[in-house]
Design a protein around this motif. Structure first.
Motif, PDB file in Angstrom:
ATOM      1  N   ASP A  56      34.454  59.959  82.078  1.00  0.00           N
ATOM      2  CA  ASP A  56      34.582  58.725  82.859  1.00  0.00           C
ATOM      3  C   ASP A  56      35.595  57.753  82.269  1.00  0.00           C
ATOM      4  OD1 ASP A  56      33.059  59.309  85.014  1.00  0.00           O
ATOM      5  OD2 ASP A  56      31.317  58.146  84.422  1.00  0.00           O
ATOM      6  N   GLY A  57      36.692  58.275  81.753  1.00  0.00           N
ATOM      7  CA  GLY A  57      37.793  57.441  81.317  1.00  0.00           C
ATOM      8  C   GLY A  57      37.657  56.818  79.955  1.00  0.00           C
ATOM      9  N   ALA A  58      36.530  57.003  79.269  1.00  0.00           N
ATOM     10  CA  ALA A  58      36.364  56.312  77.989  1.00  0.00           C
ATOM     11  C   ALA A  58      35.488  57.077  77.001  1.00  0.00           C
ATOM     12  CB  ALA A  58      35.783  54.914  78.222  1.00  0.00           C
ATOM     13  N   MET A  59      34.291  57.435  77.392  1.00  0.00           N
ATOM     14  CA  MET A  59      33.290  57.920  76.449  1.00  0.00           C
ATOM     15  C   MET A  59      33.655  59.297  75.887  1.00  0.00           C
ATOM     16  SD  MET A  59      29.162  58.186  76.938  1.00  0.00           S
ATOM     17  CE  MET A  59      29.289  59.321  78.330  1.00  0.00           C
ATOM     18  N   GLY A  60      33.437  59.453  74.594  1.00  0.00           N
ATOM     19  CA  GLY A  60      33.637  60.731  73.942  1.00  0.00           C
ATOM     20  C   GLY A  60      32.799  60.803  72.684  1.00  0.00           C
ATOM     21  N   ALA A  61      32.635  61.996  72.137  1.00  0.00           N
ATOM     22  CA  ALA A  61      31.849  62.188  70.914  1.00  0.00           C
ATOM     23  C   ALA A  61      32.735  62.784  69.837  1.00  0.00           C
ATOM     24  CB  ALA A  61      30.656  63.097  71.182  1.00  0.00           C
ATOM     25  N   HIS A  62      32.622  62.267  68.623  1.00  0.00           N
ATOM     26  CA  HIS A  62      33.336  62.821  67.470  1.00  0.00           C
ATOM     27  C   HIS A  62      32.480  63.919  66.857  1.00  0.00           C
ATOM     28  CE1 HIS A  62      35.103  63.202  63.486  1.00  0.00           C
ATOM     29  NE2 HIS A  62      36.136  62.480  63.893  1.00  0.00           N
ATOM     30  N   SER A 117      28.412  56.951  71.100  1.00  0.00           N
ATOM     31  CA  SER A 117      27.883  58.305  70.922  1.00  0.00           C
ATOM     32  C   SER A 117      27.515  58.486  69.457  1.00  0.00           C
ATOM     33  CB  SER A 117      28.901  59.362  71.351  1.00  0.00           C
ATOM     34  OG  SER A 117      30.044  59.327  70.529  1.00  0.00           O
ATOM     35  N   LEU A 118      26.359  59.087  69.230  1.00  0.00           N
ATOM     36  CA  LEU A 118      25.834  59.323  67.890  1.00  0.00           C
ATOM     37  C   LEU A 118      25.505  60.800  67.756  1.00  0.00           C
ATOM     38  CD1 LEU A 118      23.351  56.300  67.865  1.00  0.00           C
ATOM     39  CD2 LEU A 118      25.645  56.337  66.863  1.00  0.00           C
ATOM     40  N   VAL A 119      26.045  61.442  66.724  1.00  0.00           N
ATOM     41  CA  VAL A 119      25.837  62.870  66.519  1.00  0.00           C
ATOM     42  C   VAL A 119      25.256  63.094  65.131  1.00  0.00           C
ATOM     43  CG1 VAL A 119      26.879  65.164  66.560  1.00  0.00           C
ATOM     44  CG2 VAL A 119      27.853  63.330  67.971  1.00  0.00           C
ATOM     45  N   ASP A 120      24.141  63.808  65.076  1.00  0.00           N
ATOM     46  CA  ASP A 120      23.538  64.230  63.806  1.00  0.00           C
ATOM     47  C   ASP A 120      23.590  65.751  63.726  1.00  0.00           C
ATOM     48  OD1 ASP A 120      22.599  61.769  62.517  1.00  0.00           O
ATOM     49  OD2 ASP A 120      21.328  61.579  64.280  1.00  0.00           O
ATOM     50  N   LEU A 144      23.057  78.234  47.351  1.00  0.00           N
ATOM     51  CA  LEU A 144      22.438  77.792  48.594  1.00  0.00           C
ATOM     52  C   LEU A 144      23.092  76.475  49.016  1.00  0.00           C
ATOM     53  CD1 LEU A 144      20.188  78.275  50.707  1.00  0.00           C
ATOM     54  CD2 LEU A 144      18.682  76.898  49.260  1.00  0.00           C
ATOM     55  N   SER A 145      23.744  76.482  50.175  1.00  0.00           N
ATOM     56  CA  SER A 145      24.469  75.307  50.650  1.00  0.00           C
ATOM     57  C   SER A 145      23.812  74.733  51.896  1.00  0.00           C
ATOM     58  CB  SER A 145      25.926  75.663  50.967  1.00  0.00           C
ATOM     59  OG  SER A 145      26.599  76.118  49.819  1.00  0.00           O
ATOM     60  N   HIS A 146      23.843  73.408  51.981  1.00  0.00           N
ATOM     61  CA  HIS A 146      23.274  72.727  53.146  1.00  0.00           C
ATOM     62  C   HIS A 146      24.090  71.457  53.393  1.00  0.00           C
ATOM     63  CE1 HIS A 146      19.744  72.266  55.890  1.00  0.00           C
ATOM     64  NE2 HIS A 146      20.215  71.028  55.935  1.00  0.00           N
ATOM     65  N   VAL A 147      24.322  71.150  54.665  1.00  0.00           N
ATOM     66  CA  VAL A 147      25.110  69.976  55.034  1.00  0.00           C
ATOM     67  C   VAL A 147      24.325  69.097  55.996  1.00  0.00           C
ATOM     68  CG1 VAL A 147      27.123  69.185  56.346  1.00  0.00           C
ATOM     69  CG2 VAL A 147      27.380  70.987  54.636  1.00  0.00           C
ATOM     70  N   PHE A 148      24.270  67.809  55.693  1.00  0.00           N
ATOM     71  CA  PHE A 148      23.806  66.780  56.626  1.00  0.00           C
ATOM     72  C   PHE A 148      25.021  65.929  56.972  1.00  0.00           C
ATOM     73  CE2 PHE A 148      19.912  67.836  54.350  1.00  0.00           C
ATOM     74  CZ  PHE A 148      18.956  67.844  55.358  1.00  0.00           C
ATOM     75  N   ALA A 149      25.309  65.767  58.253  1.00  0.00           N
ATOM     76  CA  ALA A 149      26.468  64.974  58.663  1.00  0.00           C
ATOM     77  C   ALA A 149      26.138  64.186  59.917  1.00  0.00           C
ATOM     78  CB  ALA A 149      27.669  65.877  58.918  1.00  0.00           C
ATOM     79  N   ASN A 150      26.774  63.048  60.048  1.00  0.00           N
ATOM     80  CA  ASN A 150      26.597  62.247  61.265  1.00  0.00           C
ATOM     81  C   ASN A 150      27.877  61.484  61.572  1.00  0.00           C
ATOM     82  OD1 ASN A 150      25.430  60.531  58.853  1.00  0.00           O
ATOM     83  ND2 ASN A 150      26.065  59.050  60.414  1.00  0.00           N
ATOM     84  N   THR A 151      28.141  61.290  62.858  1.00  0.00           N
ATOM     85  CA  THR A 151      29.309  60.536  63.298  1.00  0.00           C
ATOM     86  C   THR A 151      28.900  59.515  64.346  1.00  0.00           C
ATOM     87  OG1 THR A 151      29.863  62.103  65.063  1.00  0.00           O
ATOM     88  CG2 THR A 151      30.849  62.484  62.895  1.00  0.00           C
ATOM     89  N   GLU A 152      29.722  58.494  64.463  1.00  0.00           N
ATOM     90  CA  GLU A 152      29.520  57.455  65.477  1.00  0.00           C
ATOM     91  C   GLU A 152      30.851  57.159  66.149  1.00  0.00           C
ATOM     92  OE1 GLU A 152      28.799  52.612  65.729  1.00  0.00           O
ATOM     93  OE2 GLU A 152      28.192  53.714  63.923  1.00  0.00           O
ATOM     94  N   THR A 153      30.814  57.056  67.468  1.00  0.00           N
ATOM     95  CA  THR A 153      31.986  56.636  68.233  1.00  0.00           C
ATOM     96  C   THR A 153      31.542  55.531  69.170  1.00  0.00           C
ATOM     97  OG1 THR A 153      32.863  58.891  68.183  1.00  0.00           O
ATOM     98  CG2 THR A 153      33.860  57.355  69.748  1.00  0.00           C
ATOM     99  N   THR A 154      32.118  54.348  69.026  1.00  0.00           N
ATOM    100  CA  THR A 154      31.728  53.191  69.833  1.00  0.00           C
ATOM    101  C   THR A 154      32.989  52.518  70.357  1.00  0.00           C
ATOM    102  OG1 THR A 154      29.740  52.842  68.508  1.00  0.00           O
ATOM    103  CG2 THR A 154      30.505  50.982  69.829  1.00  0.00           C
TER     104      THR A 154
END
Length: 683
Positions: free
Chosen positions: A106-112, A293-296, A311-321
């Motif tokens: 819709d011309g604007a919203m997106g998620a990182h 948009s909030l991604v976990d 043993l590897s593990h990743v926690f990541a989060n992004t925000e796009t406003t």
């Protein structure tokens, strides 16, 4: 025998294509309904209704898909980077990829993406069964929706529709694929009244491992759920307020070409809009929207043999406003768009590494992923379309002020960089002119200069293997903005029952952003072959074309053909750019019987060999292949549609050139023969 059969069929079709000088995207039934009135480097792929530039109509087979890239792949010029068998395809258009493609809703919203390796690219967050149409703006020629160097892809939802009396309508659909046991369901429910419109959409897809054409098992487990709620309120005639909320869930998805698998990916996408259609005022429309948009994201190697040593593990989060406001001025033969937008991106994440063997057994190390990188972009834009007799003039431009910084820089970053924060001032502009020659022929020429600042990954990624090879990659906070100067030449000839179109383009990219091996940097993981660092290359180029042809043959048959070719070159290293789409042909033949209730079809796709490869990235060549699909659509009633198909009829074993490798010698091959059944009911 299978390969010979498919190539024999191809040898019959290619001469026919040569005789007609053509190739085509997918087109609607009637030529007049999908041809543009004016020629422009934009295509609209619509669900329903009449739109200029309409060239492809979304169908029930599209609504049930769980990944927007699966729809984009039907368009000439598109391909996708595949790291998983059935999920997270990352679109590539004309060789442009990642942040070179501006993908929005819709011309604007997106998620990182919250995965550094883009397990969850922005295209995977699009819920396709709520989309009305897809606008594809090719090249750096339209800047209303943000910076553009390669393309802008705008997924548009339906505008609110109100009714005097309450009306219910909707759709339910499902599908099953035998190879990989893929199950898909989708539903859309809508209620309209005099002042309110409310819609609820749902989709669920899951699948298992599949077999390639040689019966080898390809890891491809995935599980995807998405829910959307949209409501709109008619404040007064011409003024509408609306809110759109999407929730996406992905669980336990295999990424065999990467070091880890996706464990969970949870996304919120929220957008609010206020639209005003004015009468007798100094403006015609005023549209304003805000979004977030909030991604976990979680991923790990717990099910891999490598977990026995580390043993590897990743926690990541992004925000796009962000937000966007735009005024539209309409006068006779003139439309002017003027506006401003704001976008803030933030990425954070931590990788834990627990040593399982040796002298360091039991110790845990923590690595920051993006160093809490953030980018703030403030922009203004203007876009003008003006008709002058047989000519149409279009100009577009924008200015961007971009501020970037790492909010928690790592020690190595501080030691190796004099400056960590950066400010860019980017200017983009484009102009184009088109002309009609008689009733059938159109010609257009466009010249654009699009500029984008480096992304969070390119600036702040911290020693992670996120590229084409196994090298760890480190960002560069002082990367210069990448600029693409491109011209497009479009020619179109159309009659009542046929269309021929060709689009030539040439792009010269200055300060091209890529990576090179830096022998002075030491990797974090000792088994890594080394470290790559993002740099600017002074000069790179893309050159290519798309040829399209569509024809209605008699009363019952339609054929469609398309060619797409791109050539990428790193002019500083004097070698091809990596991950460039191969030369590709698509052909479709469809019949319509019993008043269109019975529609058999055949799809053929031939991908030519890709031998232009990047030696510095140790890219591997790909052989040519030909795939044939057969299908039958049955409209039992106006509301019920059934589709049965067999894809990859001859069970060809092949690798898409942009698919990654599971091991240095084991490719992620595509799906072998696959029986498909789909059903859709509208009410």
């Amino acid at each position: 025998m299978n390969i010979c059969s498919s190539k024999a069929l191809l040898s019959l079709i290619i001469p026919a294509i040569a005789l007609t000088h053509a190739a085509a995207q997918s087109f609607s039934k009637n030529a007049d309904s999908f041809f543009s009135k004016t020629l422009a480097p934009v295509s609209v792929y619509a669900v329903k209704g009449k739109t200029p530039q309409k060239t492809y109509q979304l169908k029930s087979a599209d609504w049930v898909q769980h990944d927007a890239s699966q729809v984009l792949l039907q368009i000439a010029g598109f391909n996708a980077i595949r790291k998983s068998g059935n999920f997270g395809f990352d679109p590539v258009f004309r060789g442009f990829k990642w942040e070179q493609i501006n993908l929005i809703t819709d011309g604007a919203m997106g998620a990182h993406q919250a995965c550094p390796n883009r397990m969850d690219p922005p295209s995977s967050q699009i819920m396709i069964n709520q989309i009305k149409e897809i606008e594809l703006y090719k090249g750096p020629h339209n800047f209303r929706y943000g910076p553009s160097t390669g393309a802008i892809i705008n997924f548009k939802m339906s505008d609110p529709v109100f009714s005097e009396k309450p009306i219910w309508n909707g759709r339910v659909g499902g599908g099953y694929e035998t190879n990989g046991s893929i199950r898909r369901t989708e539903a859309y429910f809508n209620r309209s009244s005099k002042r309110w419109q409310t819609a609820l959409a749902f989709s669920y897809s899951a699948g298992d491992d599949y077999k390639d054409g040689k019966d080898s098992i390809m890891p491809a487990v995935f599980n995807r759920t998405a829910i959307n709620f949209t409501t709109a309120y008619l404040v007064k005639p011409g003024a509408v307020a609306s809110i759109n909320i999407t929730r996406n869930f992905t669980r336990n998805t295999s990424f065999p070409t990467l070091m880890m698998d996706l464990l969970s990916d949870d996304t919120w996408m929220i957008q609010a809009k206020f639209q005003v259609a004015a009468k007798n005022k100094w403006y015609s429309q005023w549209n304003t929207q805000v979004y977030t948009s909030l991604v976990d994201h979680q991923m790990g190697n717990g099910l891999r043999p490598s977990s026995a040593t580390m043993l590897s593990h990743v926690f990541a989060n992004t925000e796009t406003t962000g937000g966007r406001t735009e005024l539209v001025f309409r006068k006779t033969n003139t439309v002017l768009y003027v506006g401003a937008d704001l976008k803030y991106e933030y990425a954070n994440g931590t990788r834990s590494r627990k040593m399982m063997t040796g002298m360091m057994a039991g110790k845990v190390f923590y690595d920051t992923l993006w160093q809490q990188g953030s980018i703030l972009r403030t922009s203004a834009f203007a876009h003008l379309e003006k008709k002058l007799g047989q000519f149409q003039l279009t100009t577009s431009g924008r200015v961007d002020l971009v501020h970037s910084k790492p909010n928690q820089p790592a020690a190595k970053t501080i030691a190796n960089n004099v400056l960590l924060a950066a400010n860019d001032f980017n200017t983009s502009f484009s102009a184009g002119i088109s002309r009609n020659f008689g009733k059938h022929f159109q010609l257009a020429f466009w010249l654009g200069h699009g500029v984008r600042s480096a992304s969070i990954t390119e600036k702040f990624i911290n020693y992670l293997p996120v590229g084409l090879d196994a090298y760890e990659v480190v960002g560069n906070a002082q990367l210069k903005p990448e600029a693409n100067t491109q011209f497009d030449l479009l020619l179109r000839y159309q009659t009542e029952k046929s269309l021929f179109q060709v689009n030539f383009y040439s792009a010269r990219i200055s300060q091209f952003i890529t990576t090179v091996v830096d022998p002075n940097l030491k990797p974090v993981i000792t088994t890594s072959p080394g470290v790559r660092k993002y740099i600017n290359v002074e000069d790179a180029a893309m050159l290519g074309f798309e040829l399209n042809y569509a024809q209605q043959i008699g009363a019952f048959l339609n054929q469609e053909m398309s060619f797409a070719y791109v050539r990428g070159q790193n002019k500083e290293l004097h070698e091809p750019l990596p991950e460039i789409n191969p030369f590709e042909l698509k052909y479709k033949l469809m019949a319509r019987f019993m008043n269109t209730q019975l529609q058999p079809y055949m799809n053929l796709r031939h991908s030519f060999a890709q031998n232009r490869i990047s030696t510095s990235f140790k890219e591997k060549a790909t052989e040519d292949f030909t795939i044939i699909d057969l299908g039958l659509k049955v409209m039992t009633t106006k509301k019920l549609q059934l589709t049965a198909a067999v894809n990859n009829l001859f069970n060809i074993s092949y690798r898409e050139h942009l698919s990654r490798f599971i091991t240095p010698i084991l490719p992620l091959n595509a799906t072998g023969r696959n029986w498909v059944l789909m059903i859709s009911y509208q009410f």
